[in-house]
Scaffold this motif. Sequence first.
Motif, PDB file in Angstrom:
ATOM      1  N   SER A   1      38.246  51.820  37.940  1.00 34.95           N
ATOM      2  CA  SER A   1      38.283  50.694  38.876  1.00 34.95           C
ATOM      3  C   SER A   1      36.896  50.437  39.453  1.00 34.95           C
ATOM      4  O   SER A   1      36.462  49.285  39.557  1.00 34.95           O
TER       5      SER A   1
ATOM      6  N   ARG B   1      34.704  48.771  36.804  1.00 39.33           N
ATOM      7  CA  ARG B   1      35.041  47.352  36.644  1.00 39.33           C
ATOM      8  C   ARG B   1      34.431  46.519  37.763  1.00 39.33           C
ATOM      9  O   ARG B   1      33.887  45.446  37.513  1.00 39.33           O
ATOM     10  N   LYS B   2      34.543  46.992  38.993  1.00 41.84           N
ATOM     11  CA  LYS B   2      33.997  46.253  40.129  1.00 41.84           C
ATOM     12  C   LYS B   2      32.485  46.098  39.999  1.00 41.84           C
ATOM     13  O   LYS B   2      31.926  45.046  40.308  1.00 41.84           O
ATOM     14  N   THR B   3      31.811  47.150  39.540  1.00 40.37           N
ATOM     15  CA  THR B   3      30.362  47.094  39.362  1.00 40.37           C
ATOM     16  C   THR B   3      29.994  46.054  38.312  1.00 40.37           C
ATOM     17  O   THR B   3      29.100  45.229  38.521  1.00 40.37           O
TER      18      THR B   3
ATOM     19  N   GLN C   1      31.777  43.478  37.296  1.00 39.37           N
ATOM     20  CA  GLN C   1      32.088  42.142  37.805  1.00 39.37           C
ATOM     21  C   GLN C   1      31.031  41.659  38.791  1.00 39.37           C
ATOM     22  O   GLN C   1      30.643  40.488  38.783  1.00 39.37           O
TER      23      GLN C   1
END
Length: 188
Positions: free
Chosen positions: A69, A72-74, A76
């Motif tokens: 998670s 993914r945030k990084t 995005q």
Amino acid sequence: SDLGKQFGGIYRLKLFTRSIVVVSDYGLIHDVLVKQSRNFAGRYNSYRGTILKESLSGIVSMDAGPELSARRKTVQAYVKQYGSGIQKIEDVTQTAMDDLIRQFGDVCGDRAIDVRDYMISMTLDIISILLVGEVAETRDRETLRETMDLVVDAMSPANGMLLDIFPFARHLGNNNYKQFQELIRRKD
């Protein structure tokens, strides 16, 4: 699929001392993988799974947890920084797709083809153009294809079940274990 027809969309198999739940109905698969993914996230605990988790984590597989998670945030956040540069990503991807469709038309005709090589080349081209501004060399494409084939072969049930059931087989020259050693060498 025959067992699914006989026993229903969800059933349990016992392989030696391990119980395995099999989901074969599309609706149930969707429930397990999409609607309730957090409850069912993770990998089957096997010797090969342990090798993947400890030695090849983040390369071959990754459990759906806090680390994935965060990654993914990084990613995005970095993609959002492109702003209008996102158009460049779309343009490069569209050009690569157009080229792929043209290649299919040139090669395919009325016969079936294996699209993996084309998909690998297209994906590698997109990544290389975005990272370094030019397409990858043929050698890089071949290495990626060989590595993907090695992963598929190493993880196939037919090749690895012996190693999962009898991990000590790695000391007896097990070919599946040698495949994992080669994958680790390539990663390193």
